[in-house]
Write a protein that holds these residues in place. Structure first.
Motif, PDB file in Angstrom:
ATOM      1  N   ILE A  77      -0.098  -8.566  -7.273  1.00 38.24           N
ATOM      2  CA  ILE A  77       0.464  -8.310  -8.591  1.00 38.24           C
ATOM      3  C   ILE A  77      -0.253  -7.124  -9.238  1.00 38.24           C
ATOM      4  O   ILE A  77      -1.462  -6.934  -9.072  1.00 38.24           O
ATOM      5  N   VAL A  78       0.511  -6.320  -9.983  1.00 39.72           N
ATOM      6  CA  VAL A  78      -0.035  -5.166 -10.704  1.00 39.72           C
ATOM      7  C   VAL A  78       0.365  -5.289 -12.168  1.00 39.72           C
ATOM      8  O   VAL A  78       1.092  -6.199 -12.565  1.00 39.72           O
ATOM      9  N   THR A  79      -0.092  -4.349 -12.991  1.00 38.76           N
ATOM     10  CA  THR A  79       0.182  -4.444 -14.434  1.00 38.76           C
ATOM     11  C   THR A  79       0.968  -3.254 -14.963  1.00 38.76           C
ATOM     12  O   THR A  79       1.103  -3.102 -16.169  1.00 38.76           O
ATOM     13  N   ALA A  80       1.489  -2.416 -14.084  1.00 38.79           N
ATOM     14  CA  ALA A  80       2.275  -1.264 -14.534  1.00 38.79           C
ATOM     15  C   ALA A  80       3.410  -1.010 -13.553  1.00 38.79           C
ATOM     16  O   ALA A  80       3.231  -1.191 -12.333  1.00 38.79           O
ATOM     17  N   PRO A  81       4.583  -0.598 -14.054  1.00 42.89           N
ATOM     18  CA  PRO A  81       5.709  -0.321 -13.156  1.00 42.89           C
ATOM     19  C   PRO A  81       5.398   0.841 -12.217  1.00 42.89           C
ATOM     20  O   PRO A  81       4.575   1.700 -12.512  1.00 42.89           O
ATOM     21  N   GLY A  82       6.067   0.862 -11.077  1.00 41.01           N
ATOM     22  CA  GLY A  82       5.943   1.975 -10.149  1.00 41.01           C
ATOM     23  C   GLY A  82       4.858   1.845  -9.108  1.00 41.01           C
ATOM     24  O   GLY A  82       4.796   2.628  -8.160  1.00 41.01           O
ATOM     25  N   ARG A  83       3.989   0.856  -9.264  1.00 45.32           N
ATOM     26  CA  ARG A  83       2.847   0.782  -8.347  1.00 45.32           C
ATOM     27  C   ARG A  83       3.195   0.126  -7.017  1.00 45.32           C
ATOM     28  O   ARG A  83       2.462   0.290  -6.043  1.00 45.32           O
ATOM     29  N   PHE A  84       4.304  -0.613  -6.969  1.00 44.81           N
ATOM     30  CA  PHE A  84       4.702  -1.169  -5.674  1.00 44.81           C
ATOM     31  C   PHE A  84       5.218  -0.070  -4.747  1.00 44.81           C
ATOM     32  O   PHE A  84       5.111  -0.186  -3.530  1.00 44.81           O
ATOM     33  N   ARG A  85       5.735   0.994  -5.342  1.00 40.99           N
ATOM     34  CA  ARG A  85       6.102   2.153  -4.517  1.00 40.99           C
ATOM     35  C   ARG A  85       4.846   2.748  -3.871  1.00 40.99           C
ATOM     36  O   ARG A  85       4.873   3.144  -2.688  1.00 40.99           O
ATOM     37  N   GLN A  86       3.752   2.793  -4.612  1.00 43.65           N
ATOM     38  CA  GLN A  86       2.498   3.302  -4.050  1.00 43.65           C
ATOM     39  C   GLN A  86       1.998   2.403  -2.923  1.00 43.65           C
ATOM     40  O   GLN A  86       1.475   2.890  -1.918  1.00 43.65           O
ATOM     41  N   LEU A  87       2.166   1.083  -3.083  1.00 48.79           N
ATOM     42  CA  LEU A  87       1.759   0.174  -2.008  1.00 48.79           C
ATOM     43  C   LEU A  87       2.600   0.409  -0.762  1.00 48.79           C
ATOM     44  O   LEU A  87       2.074   0.403   0.362  1.00 48.79           O
ATOM     45  N   ARG A  88       3.919   0.617  -0.940  1.00 52.22           N
ATOM     46  CA  ARG A  88       4.772   0.906   0.216  1.00 52.22           C
ATOM     47  C   ARG A  88       4.313   2.182   0.918  1.00 52.22           C
ATOM     48  O   ARG A  88       4.287   2.247   2.152  1.00 52.22           O
ATOM     49  N   GLU A  89       3.960   3.196   0.125  1.00 50.39           N
ATOM     50  CA  GLU A  89       3.488   4.456   0.710  1.00 50.39           C
ATOM     51  C   GLU A  89       2.189   4.244   1.481  1.00 50.39           C
ATOM     52  O   GLU A  89       1.994   4.823   2.563  1.00 50.39           O
ATOM     53  N   GLU A  90       1.287   3.443   0.922  1.00 47.26           N
ATOM     54  CA  GLU A  90       0.032   3.126   1.610  1.00 47.26           C
ATOM     55  C   GLU A  90       0.308   2.499   2.980  1.00 47.26           C
ATOM     56  O   GLU A  90      -0.297   2.868   3.984  1.00 47.26           O
ATOM     57  N   ILE A  91       1.215   1.539   2.995  1.00 48.86           N
ATOM     58  CA  ILE A  91       1.541   0.849   4.252  1.00 48.86           C
ATOM     59  C   ILE A  91       2.207   1.803   5.228  1.00 48.86           C
ATOM     60  O   ILE A  91       1.912   1.783   6.439  1.00 48.86           O
ATOM     61  N   ALA A  92       3.112   2.659   4.734  1.00 49.45           N
ATOM     62  CA  ALA A  92       3.807   3.609   5.608  1.00 49.45           C
ATOM     63  C   ALA A  92       2.827   4.583   6.254  1.00 49.45           C
ATOM     64  O   ALA A  92       2.924   4.875   7.455  1.00 49.45           O
ATOM     65  N   VAL A  93       1.878   5.094   5.473  1.00 48.84           N
ATOM     66  CA  VAL A  93       0.862   6.000   6.017  1.00 48.84           C
ATOM     67  C   VAL A  93       0.007   5.272   7.051  1.00 48.84           C
ATOM     68  O   VAL A  93      -0.318   5.818   8.120  1.00 48.84           O
ATOM     69  N   HIS A  94      -0.350   4.031   6.757  1.00 48.43           N
ATOM     70  CA  HIS A  94      -1.142   3.240   7.698  1.00 48.43           C
ATOM     71  C   HIS A  94      -0.369   3.013   8.994  1.00 48.43           C
ATOM     72  O   HIS A  94      -0.942   3.086  10.093  1.00 48.43           O
ATOM     73  N   HIS A  95       0.917   2.760   8.889  1.00 45.56           N
ATOM     74  CA  HIS A  95       1.762   2.563  10.069  1.00 45.56           C
ATOM     75  C   HIS A  95       1.767   3.823  10.924  1.00 45.56           C
ATOM     76  O   HIS A  95       1.619   3.761  12.160  1.00 45.56           O
ATOM     77  N   TYR A  96       1.904   4.967  10.275  1.00 48.59           N
ATOM     78  CA  TYR A  96       1.916   6.236  11.018  1.00 48.59           C
ATOM     79  C   TYR A  96       0.579   6.461  11.726  1.00 48.59           C
ATOM     80  O   TYR A  96       0.546   6.858  12.898  1.00 48.59           O
ATOM     81  N   ARG A  97      -0.523   6.192  11.020  1.00 50.98           N
ATOM     82  CA  ARG A  97      -1.844   6.400  11.640  1.00 50.98           C
ATOM     83  C   ARG A  97      -2.056   5.469  12.822  1.00 50.98           C
ATOM     84  O   ARG A  97      -2.653   5.856  13.834  1.00 50.98           O
ATOM     85  N   MET A  98      -1.597   4.229  12.690  1.00 55.04           N
ATOM     86  CA  MET A  98      -1.710   3.294  13.814  1.00 55.04           C
ATOM     87  C   MET A  98      -0.969   3.821  15.038  1.00 55.04           C
ATOM     88  O   MET A  98      -1.494   3.793  16.159  1.00 55.04           O
ATOM     89  N   GLN A  99       0.233   4.308  14.833  1.00 54.47           N
ATOM     90  CA  GLN A  99       1.020   4.839  15.949  1.00 54.47           C
ATOM     91  C   GLN A  99       0.347   6.062  16.548  1.00 54.47           C
ATOM     92  O   GLN A  99       0.315   6.237  17.764  1.00 54.47           O
ATOM     93  N   PHE A 100      -0.209   6.927  15.684  1.00 49.58           N
ATOM     94  CA  PHE A 100      -0.855   8.151  16.163  1.00 49.58           C
ATOM     95  C   PHE A 100      -2.134   7.840  16.936  1.00 49.58           C
ATOM     96  O   PHE A 100      -2.381   8.394  18.016  1.00 49.58           O
ATOM     97  N   GLU A 101      -2.964   6.939  16.397  1.00 50.57           N
ATOM     98  CA  GLU A 101      -4.242   6.637  17.039  1.00 50.57           C
ATOM     99  C   GLU A 101      -4.067   5.853  18.325  1.00 50.57           C
ATOM    100  O   GLU A 101      -4.795   6.064  19.296  1.00 50.57           O
ATOM    101  N   ARG A 102      -3.103   4.926  18.335  1.00 48.04           N
ATOM    102  CA  ARG A 102      -2.899   4.109  19.533  1.00 48.04           C
ATOM    103  C   ARG A 102      -1.936   4.742  20.518  1.00 48.04           C
ATOM    104  O   ARG A 102      -1.789   4.254  21.634  1.00 48.04           O
ATOM    105  N   LYS A 103      -1.287   5.833  20.052  1.00 48.64           N
ATOM    106  CA  LYS A 103      -0.307   6.540  20.882  1.00 48.64           C
ATOM    107  C   LYS A 103       0.738   5.579  21.453  1.00 48.64           C
ATOM    108  O   LYS A 103       1.097   5.626  22.633  1.00 48.64           O
ATOM    109  N   ALA A 104       1.159   4.674  20.608  1.00 46.79           N
ATOM    110  CA  ALA A 104       2.176   3.697  21.004  1.00 46.79           C
ATOM    111  C   ALA A 104       2.894   3.224  19.758  1.00 46.79           C
ATOM    112  O   ALA A 104       2.336   3.229  18.659  1.00 46.79           O
TER     113      ALA A 104
END
Length: 576
Positions: free
Chosen positions: A184-211
């Motif tokens: 839970i957060v206290t201001a609108p728009g921050r769940f978009r930032q969480l989605r971006e965090e997860i998306a970047v993490h997903h990309y890094r996982m794919q890049f580092e594991r090369k799979a």
């Protein structure tokens, strides 16, 4: 005429008028507090939170304070269910007259979402009960389930936020992948930032594991290895105390945003755990932090840098080291890089420390007048090559301008400063005043290792006199003896009785940590005795406290620190 008089004397009418005055007062107070005084619309909340069909739960006594909205009459009453219009007087008064004892009124019908209730039938009964001072009312409850709970304290803005939370959960299924974790957060728009965090993490996982990895796997990994470790630091370090009304997810996002800005500004990869201790001093609006920022700005404006005494002894250990959970003291090391023989010897000395600490070495090269970027690129390549050959993570940044200022601004993001001893402080007041090294030693919030030549740092002389800064030196020496296997020679220079007391304490401190040392007590001029003992005992490192007096006094009279730096041919570790 008589009818009007009789009506005005009707107790139920008087109660209604009193309730209307309360409604006016409630609206005024809500505006002053910046909160909504209106009831919530059930349909609006149900739609935003994607509520399911209702399930009857039977008859219960429910708290009036938990009733926050209505199905169809949310505009007719205030948040506390006082009537908003005089046109309600007839119906309200008749109900009150029919049930002087509000406990005898029929039960109302409500929807329950989380811990909050919405009136389906019985809005006037709730209003009459409120005015009469009741705390509970009987109600037939229909439970409506949502993925995000609702609280009686939630305001309209909170509903918008929880609408975003609902979408975030439905899009990611994070409540199923990581049950029990709150975002839970206290201001609108921050769940978009969480989605971006997860998306970047997903990309890094794919890049580092090369799979390819699934998005669900990325969410689980992000929560376990990114989100929860930072949240644990925030909680353990008590950062939430400086951000009242905010959540750990708010602070997580602020911290990651601040870390990103720092990484771009410094051209280093700043870790989240390095930013956490500084978050309150940068972002908090708590009065004490605002005052600290104002005071620091004023002092920096009116006080010459040469006379800045720096933070109090031990400040770094309390604020930066104690909250950490790793067993390494120097996880990140700052080294200004010079392109000469001693400069590269100092880099190798810093690499040796980074190997012992399994830490990151952060190089900084400040362009001198007339220097070109091409020469800096060559220095960077040499630095990275040496780090790679030693198996040490190296990061490198360029700057232009004052070397001392850039080092001072960057040292707070590191644990240790390593300097090549090109120009020790002079012997005259004017040369001491101009010494950039002296200014750094005074102002630095971290320990400083000066390097006039290479050393394996196998045998250290600890200068201990019981002062606060020498206590910090004792702490550093203890760590190096325990973690690096450095042999210790503890030297106290004082009159015999005083020296025995100080040596006894140092002996107790070290032996309680299973560390053996050689203890010496001497009399004489401090710097001269230190240099003599260091030579006699074959010490290749001196550990000592920094300047002991105010900068102006040290500037005029000189210091034992200056004389040691001028004459010792091996590294000197100066505690803060």
């Amino acid at each position: 005429m008589n009818n009007n008089s009789d009506l005005s004397r009707n107790p139920a009418v008087e109660d209604f008028r009193f309730a209307r005055r309360r409604a006016t007062a409630e609206r005024i107070m809500a505006r002053l507090r910046g909160r909504s005084g209106q009831l919530l619309s059930f349909e609006d909340v149900r739609e935003k939170l994607h509520a399911t069909e209702g399930v009857p739960r039977g008859l219960e006594e429910i708290p009036l304070d938990a009733i926050v909205g209505s199905v169809g009459r949310y505009e007719d009453f205030t948040r506390k269910f006082y009537p908003r219009a005089d046109s309600d007087q007839g119906r309200w008064s008749r109900l009150k007259s029919a049930f002087p004892n509000v406990g005898e009124m029929p039960p109302i019908d409500v929807y329950r979402i989380g811990d909050a209730y919405f009136v389906l039938d019985g809005n006037h009964r709730v209003s009459v009960a409120r005015q009469a001072g009741a705390t509970h009312i009987p109600a037939y409850i229909t439970e409506v389930a949502t993925k995000v709970p609702l609280s009686p304290d939630d305001q309209p803005d909170d509903i918008i936020i929880k609408q975003g939370y609902t979408r975030f959960i439905e899009d990611t299924r994070i409540d199923e992948i990581c049950p029990g974790v709150d975002f839970i957060v206290t201001a609108p728009g921050r769940f978009r930032q969480l989605r971006e965090e997860i998306a970047v993490h997903h990309y890094r996982m794919q890049f580092e594991r090369k799979a390819d990895g699934t998005f669900e796997e990325a969410i689980a990994d992000w929560v376990a290895n990114r989100y929860l470790p930072v949240v644990e630091q925030i909680r353990n370090q008590g950062v939430l105390r400086d951000f009242p009304g905010r959540t750990v997810t708010d602070l997580f996002l602020w911290l990651m945003r601040h870390r990103e800005r720092l990484s771009e500004t410094l051209d280093w990869e700043i870790r989240p755990e390095e930013v956490t201790p500084e978050l309150a001093s940068v972002e908090s609006v708590a009065p004490r932090w605002i005052w600290d920022r104002i005071r620091e700005a004023v002092l920096n404006f009116v006080r010459p840098k040469q006379f800045d005494p720096g933070p109090e002894p031990g400040h770094w250990r309390v604020e930066h080291v104690t909250p950490r959970h790793d067993d390494r003291l120097f996880s990140s090391i700052l080294i200004p890089v010079r392109d000469d023989e001693l400069g590269w010897q100092t880099v190798d000395q810093a690499i040796l420390i980074a190997q012992k600490e399994e830490g990151v070495l952060r190089g900084l090269h400040v362009l001198e007048d007339g220097a070109t970027r091409e020469s800096s690129y060559r220095i960077r390549e040499e630095f990275e090559m040496r780090c790679q050959a030693a198996g040490v993570e190296g990061q490198f940044a360029f700057e232009e301008g004052s070397v001392t200022d850039h080092i001072f601004n960057r040292i707070i993001w590191n644990d240790l400063l390593v300097l090549s001893m090109q120009h020790p402080p002079g012997t005259q007041p004017l040369t001491r005043l101009r010494s950039g090294l002296r200014t750094l030693l005074q102002r630095s919030s971290r320990p400083v290792l000066t390097v006039p030549g290479p050393s394996p740092m196998q045998r250290a002389l600890l200068a201990y006199d019981g002062s606060p800064k020498s206590e910090e030196a004792l702490f550093l020496a203890t760590y190096m003896a325990r973690s690096w296997g450095t042999e210790l020679v503890v030297l106290t220079i004082a009159e015999p009785q005083q020296a025995q007391e100080k040596i006894a304490w140092a002996n107790f401190y070290l032996e309680s940590r299973d560390i053996q040392a050689t203890y010496l007590q001497e009399k004489g001029k401090i710097a001269d005795v230190m240099l003599q003992v260091a030579e006699e005992k074959n010490c290749d490192l001196i550990i000592m406290g920094g300047y002991g007096y105010r900068p102006m006094v040290e500037m005029v009279l000189g210091s034992s620190v200056d004389k040691v730096l001028q004459n010792f041919n091996f590294p000197v570790l100066i505690s803060r």
